[in-house]
Design an enzyme around this catalytic site. Structure first.
Site, PDB file in Angstrom:
ATOM      1  CD  GLU A 158      28.468  26.888  40.110  1.00 28.24           C
ATOM      2  OE1 GLU A 158      27.806  27.869  39.698  1.00 28.24           O
ATOM      3  OE2 GLU A 158      28.519  26.582  41.317  1.00 28.24           O
ATOM      4  CD  GLU A 183      26.598  25.191  44.681  1.00 31.51           C
ATOM      5  OE1 GLU A 183      27.835  25.039  44.547  1.00 31.51           O
ATOM      6  OE2 GLU A 183      25.760  24.539  44.041  1.00 31.51           O
TER       7      GLU A 183
HETATM    8  N1  3HC Z   1      39.650  27.115  42.034  1.00 34.89           N
HETATM    9  C1  3HC Z   1      40.988  27.119  41.917  1.00 34.89           C
HETATM   10  N2  3HC Z   1      41.708  28.232  41.678  1.00 34.89           N
HETATM   11  C2  3HC Z   1      41.026  29.383  41.547  1.00 34.89           C
HETATM   12  C3  3HC Z   1      39.627  29.454  41.651  1.00 34.89           C
HETATM   13  C4  3HC Z   1      38.928  28.248  41.914  1.00 34.89           C
HETATM   14  N3  3HC Z   1      37.605  28.223  42.045  1.00 34.89           N
HETATM   15  N4  3HC Z   1      39.242  30.730  41.469  1.00 34.89           N
HETATM   16  C5  3HC Z   1      40.363  31.439  41.271  1.00 34.89           C
HETATM   17  N5  3HC Z   1      41.442  30.637  41.321  1.00 34.89           N
HETATM   18  C6  3HC Z   1      42.852  31.014  41.203  1.00 34.89           C
HETATM   19  C7  3HC Z   1      43.171  31.647  39.841  1.00 34.89           C
HETATM   20  O1  3HC Z   1      43.475  30.651  38.886  1.00 34.89           O
HETATM   21  C8  3HC Z   1      44.345  32.511  40.177  1.00 34.89           C
HETATM   22  O2  3HC Z   1      45.470  31.677  40.257  1.00 34.89           O
HETATM   23  P1  3HC Z   1      46.927  32.207  39.791  1.00 34.89           P
HETATM   24  O3  3HC Z   1      47.203  33.358  40.700  1.00 34.89           O
HETATM   25  O4  3HC Z   1      47.792  31.019  39.983  1.00 34.89           O
HETATM   26  O5  3HC Z   1      46.765  32.611  38.349  1.00 34.89           O
HETATM   27  C9  3HC Z   1      44.042  32.984  41.604  1.00 34.89           C
HETATM   28  O6  3HC Z   1      43.085  32.054  42.133  1.00 34.89           O
HETATM   29  C10 3HC Z   1      43.437  34.369  41.675  1.00 34.89           C
HETATM   30  O7  3HC Z   1      42.348  34.429  40.777  1.00 34.89           O
HETATM   31  P2  3HC Z   1      42.112  35.707  39.842  1.00 34.89           P
HETATM   32  O8  3HC Z   1      43.393  36.098  39.193  1.00 34.89           O
HETATM   33  O9  3HC Z   1      40.957  35.386  38.981  1.00 34.89           O
HETATM   34  O10 3HC Z   1      41.747  36.804  40.934  1.00 34.89           O
HETATM   35  P3  3HC Z   1      40.680  37.958  40.880  1.00 34.89           P
HETATM   36  O11 3HC Z   1      40.777  38.674  42.167  1.00 34.89           O
HETATM   37  O12 3HC Z   1      40.803  38.708  39.601  1.00 34.89           O
HETATM   38  O13 3HC Z   1      39.249  37.219  40.815  1.00 34.89           O
HETATM   39  C11 3HC Z   1      37.554  35.648  41.460  1.00 34.89           C
HETATM   40  C12 3HC Z   1      38.785  36.459  41.899  1.00 34.89           C
HETATM   41  C13 3HC Z   1      36.390  36.600  41.131  1.00 34.89           C
HETATM   42  C14 3HC Z   1      37.176  34.753  42.598  1.00 34.89           C
HETATM   43  C15 3HC Z   1      37.908  34.845  40.187  1.00 34.89           C
HETATM   44  O14 3HC Z   1      39.088  34.137  40.435  1.00 34.89           O
HETATM   45  C16 3HC Z   1      36.873  33.837  39.773  1.00 34.89           C
HETATM   46  O15 3HC Z   1      35.908  34.206  39.135  1.00 34.89           O
HETATM   47  N6  3HC Z   1      37.096  32.566  40.120  1.00 34.89           N
HETATM   48  C17 3HC Z   1      36.270  31.478  39.643  1.00 34.89           C
HETATM   49  C18 3HC Z   1      34.963  31.407  40.371  1.00 34.89           C
HETATM   50  C19 3HC Z   1      34.169  30.226  39.909  1.00 34.89           C
HETATM   51  O16 3HC Z   1      34.019  29.967  38.727  1.00 34.89           O
HETATM   52  N7  3HC Z   1      33.632  29.487  40.868  1.00 34.89           N
HETATM   53  C20 3HC Z   1      32.851  28.323  40.570  1.00 34.89           C
HETATM   54  C21 3HC Z   1      33.716  27.129  40.603  1.00 34.89           C
HETATM   55  S1  3HC Z   1      32.867  25.670  40.147  1.00 34.89           S
HETATM   56  C22 3HC Z   1      31.981  25.252  41.535  1.00 34.89           C
HETATM   57  O17 3HC Z   1      32.044  25.908  42.515  1.00 34.89           O
HETATM   58  C23 3HC Z   1      31.205  23.991  41.416  1.00 34.89           C
HETATM   59  C24 3HC Z   1      30.261  23.817  42.558  1.00 34.89           C
HETATM   60  O18 3HC Z   1      28.985  24.235  42.198  1.00 34.89           O
HETATM   61  C25 3HC Z   1      30.196  22.374  42.964  1.00 34.89           C
END
Ligand code: 3HC
Length: 699
Positions: free
Chosen positions: A131, A111
């Site tokens: 999301e 976004e």
């Molecule tokens: N916020 C906070 N922490 C996050 C995060 C986030 N969005 N995404 C990942 N992390 C943290 C994980 O908890 C992990 O922490 P840890 O090492 O303490 O366990 C660390 O970052 C690394 O994450 P992964 O182990 O998952 O690392 P990968 O390399 O395997 O994957 C990724 C990376 C593809 C970015 C995966 O972490 C992921 O899918 N993250 C979530 C993405 C997501 O759902 N984003 C949407 C959020 S909601 C939003 O944006 C609302 C908006 O529309 C207003």
């Protein structure tokens, strides 16, 4: 001359001639927590008020662009500035802003890109709006800006599936303007200079109009009403995308309200518990230490389980030796593995050109001696202790020093298996779930004498296979099957006492299970439970109410479920209908036992079934079979079809509360005091006001 200044700890501005770069540096995934939002806003406002730069590029340091909003802030009081406001400030910037994205640009990260005036992707980029996987919807303009750039069907697809879109597709669909190779900062310099020179076109996304497509919106809304009635945020996604016909301010207002409403739901809390649980589950003391080598794996047994395990290992790039006792079994194993690998190609999980190489890493053998040089052996033969002991005795003599000897048993005592070897420190349980190349759960069962680096290697294997490894202690059924054995009796008691198998299934499907327990039984094969009941018959507590009367009689008729065409249901010509003959058996059993059937509401059914699950899950935590409540939750989410939006049985337990659960158990105990007993841990929580979430924090 380049000059760099820090806006705060996470955001910096670098000025090079007429261009300015804004760098986000918030490891590990550059999530847009409060300081990032604040810093971005200040950077854009500062550059605009100074008015020197002709173009701005936003990029991120580290392995990825921005992975979204900071999920750890969800459920806490909001801290300004809000993400949509920051993105409006970027979109309104008088100086053109270009986003340079690498890695994954997800949710709020994508976004951010959408609010810029042009988007450049670096090869390998994936963009997405995930999301929905958190029980939410895009809340910072995703539902407003994607339809303007790529149309309503694409916006609905992305927001409802949460899938990651490749850079190539994003380019084709107009979500990014250019795809290049390079390092983010260098690309940022180059494209900002092009923007400054007018060589890369820029425009405000919200100046575009969403192309009308009411049919896509109406069809999707109708489909979701039918298939996802119980999910909250998906319906809100359609509403918000529809609002992209409106001017920016009004559309964003509707999206924002939908986002805030979704944030308040228990579904959001359950799914975020699942997100962090999946990551926390491998956080165990041994996993921090060294691991053993893991390249060559031996699998003993070419049945469904062994072939599935071999397939999973091959797909993860491991060398696999498959050992069977007879030629016929070996041929069957190879055929199953080949079919599994071909299926993976068809489903797009494996590139067609890699198929032969993957299968080439399989060495079939009829000789256990061929396992002499493997790093890990996984025994997957049928569940008979003397057979397993014989295999482990042989492996002890064959395998190299330091090789890990694992059993895929689903309930046998692995301490007893380890004791036949001279190396119990190398013995481990690796409990896969069928089909093993698809199901994500791997219970890593740790007997008393297992070395820490063997446990660590079990977790490394889970990671390599793309599975969720959960540490479990040795007991009958470990975490999952032990809990299952307990609560599945409730389904049988409900049916004996008056509910129909179909009502039980429907009630639990309404709760969110993909399939009710009787459908699952028919699918898995009713003979499995029958064998288990026979195995346990001799040791069954006489005070326990027997739950198998009806199922035993069905099995005596040779009805084992789907594979024999009938069980609780009849499977004919693709249709699934209740088996009237089973219902007649049920009437007969009730009459024999003098049971007058009573009626249960769907709510009663769900409450009893879930309470029974929670009771045994609590005991599993209490006696240390599971280290933390979240370990139980992940077992159920990844191995037992538990609805993700409920977070898992013990997360769900917290939503009811220990006090209410104890009251329920005490009420049920009036009917059956042997089955319904309050676990001590739950009684303590009810008294002290504790929760399973507290135990997760401690653990
Ligand atoms: N916020 C906070 N922490 C996050 C995060 C986030 N969005 N995404 C990942 N992390 C943290 C994980 O908890 C992990 O922490 P840890 O090492 O303490 O366990 C660390 O970052 C690394 O994450 P992964 O182990 O998952 O690392 P990968 O390399 O395997 O994957 C990724 C990376 C593809 C970015 C995966 O972490 C992921 O899918 N993250 C979530 C993405 C997501 O759902 N984003 C949407 C959020 S909601 C939003 O944006 C609302 C908006 O529309 C207003």
């Amino acid at each position: 001359m380049a000059a760099t200044r820090k806006v705060n700890d996470l955001i910096s501005i670098e000025e090079i001639g007429a261009i300015a770069l804004i760098c986000i540096d918030n490891p590990p995934v550059n999530a847009t927590g409060q300081a990032v939002r604040q810093g971005l806003q200040e950077a854009i406002e500062t550059l605009n008020s100074e008015g020197k730069a002709k173009a701005i590029a936003v990029y991120a340091a580290g392995r990825t662009f921005v992975a979204g909003a900071d999920i750890r802030e969800f459920g806490k009081p909001p801290m300004p500035p809000a993400l949509p406001d920051v993105f409006n400030i970027i979109e309104d910037s008088a100086i053109p802003v270009v986003a340079v994205m690498h890695g994954t640009a997800l949710g709020g990260g994508f976004e951010l890109g959408l609010s810029c005036h042009a988007r450049v992707g670096i090869e390998g980029l994936k963009v997405g709006l995930p999301e929905i996987n958190l029980g939410l919807l895009p809340g910072a303009g995703g539902t407003q800006r994607v339809p303007r750039l790529a149309g309503i069907p694409m916006a609905l697809d992305m927001a409802l599936s949460g899938r990651q879109v490749s850079a190539k597709e994003a380019l084709e669909k107009g979500l990014i303007d250019r795809l290049v190779a390079g390092e983010p900062r260098e690309v940022a310099v180059q494209v900002a200079e092009e923007v400054a020179a007018g060589k890369l076109a820029t425009r405000r996304t919200c100046d575009l109009n969403t192309p009308k497509d009411d049919k896509a919106l109406d069809d999707t809304a109708a489909m979701l009403k039918k298939t996802q009635a119980h999910m909250y945020s998906c319906h809100k996604i359609v509403e918000a995308v529809r609002a992209s016909y409106l001017p920016r301010t009004e559309g964003l207002k509707i999206e924002r309200q939908a986002f805030i409403d979704s944030m308040q739901t228990p579904q959001r809390a359950g799914m975020i518990h699942a997100f962090f649980g999946e990551r926390a589950v491998s956080n165990i003391p041994e996993a921090k230490g060294p691991t053993r080598p893991l390249e060559k794996v031996g699998v003993i047994g070419g049945g469904t389980m062994g072939s599935g395990i071999a397939t999973a290992c091959l797909l993860a790039g491991l060398q696999v030796r498959l050992v069977e006792v007879a030629e016929e079994g070996l041929k069957r194993g190879i055929a199953t593995i080949t079919k599994n690998i071909d299926g993976a190609v068809q489903r797009g999980k494996l590139k067609a050109e890699k198929r032969d190489a993957v299968l080439g890493a399989l060495t079939p053998s009829l000789n256990m001696g061929d396992l002499a040089d493997v790093d890990l052996v996984i025994e997957a033969v049928f569940e008979q202790m003397d057979v397993k002991k014989d295999i482990f005795t042989k492996l002890d003599g064959i395998c190299k020093d330091g090789a890990i000897l694992a059993s895929n048993t689903s309930y046998l005592d692995i301490n007893e298996i380890a004791a036949v070897t001279k190396r119990p420190q190398d013995v481990l349980g690796l409990h896969f779930f069928s089909p093993a190349h698809v199901m994500r759960l791997l219970e890593i069962v740790v007997p008393d004498k297992t070395a820490a680096d063997v446990v660590a290697t079990g977790f490394a294997l889970a990671k390599k296979l793309g599975k969720v490894g959960v540490r479990a202690g040795v007991c009958d059924g470990f975490i999952g099957n032990r809990i299952l054995a307990h609560y599945s009796k409730t389904a049988s008691y409900l049916v004996l006492d008056g509910a129909s198998p179909m009502q039980v299934d429907n009630a639990l499907e309404g709760f969110g299970f993909a399939m009710g327990p009787h459908k699952v039984g028919d699918l898995a094969g009713l003979d499995i439970g029958w064998m288990t009941r026979k195995r346990k018959a001799a040791t069954r507590d006489p005070a326990e109410r027997y739950a198998g009367d009806v199922a035993d009689k069905i099995c005596e008729n040779g009805w084992f479920g789907r594979k024999s065409g009938r069980g609780y249901y009849v499977y004919e010509g693709g249709a699934t209908v209740p088996n009237e003959e089973t219902l007649a058996i049920l009437d007969q059993v009730r009459a024999e036992k003098g049971i007058s059937p009573r009626s249960f509401t769907d709510e009663d059914i769900v409450d009893r079934y879930m309470t029974a699950m929670i009771v045994e899950a609590a005991r599993v935590v209490e006696d240390g079979t599971a280290r933390r409540p979240l370990d139980v939750d992940m077992v159920f989410l990844f191995g037992y079809g538990f609805p993700r939006f409920r977070g898992g049985p013990l997360h769900y337990a917290d939503t009811i509360g220990a006090k209410a659960l104890v009251e329920r158990i005490e009420a049920y105990a009036k009917e059956d005091p042997h089955y319904w007993q309050v676990p001590a841990i739950l009684a303590r929580m009810a008294k002290d006001g504790g929760t399973f979430a507290d135990l997760n924090k401690e653990g």
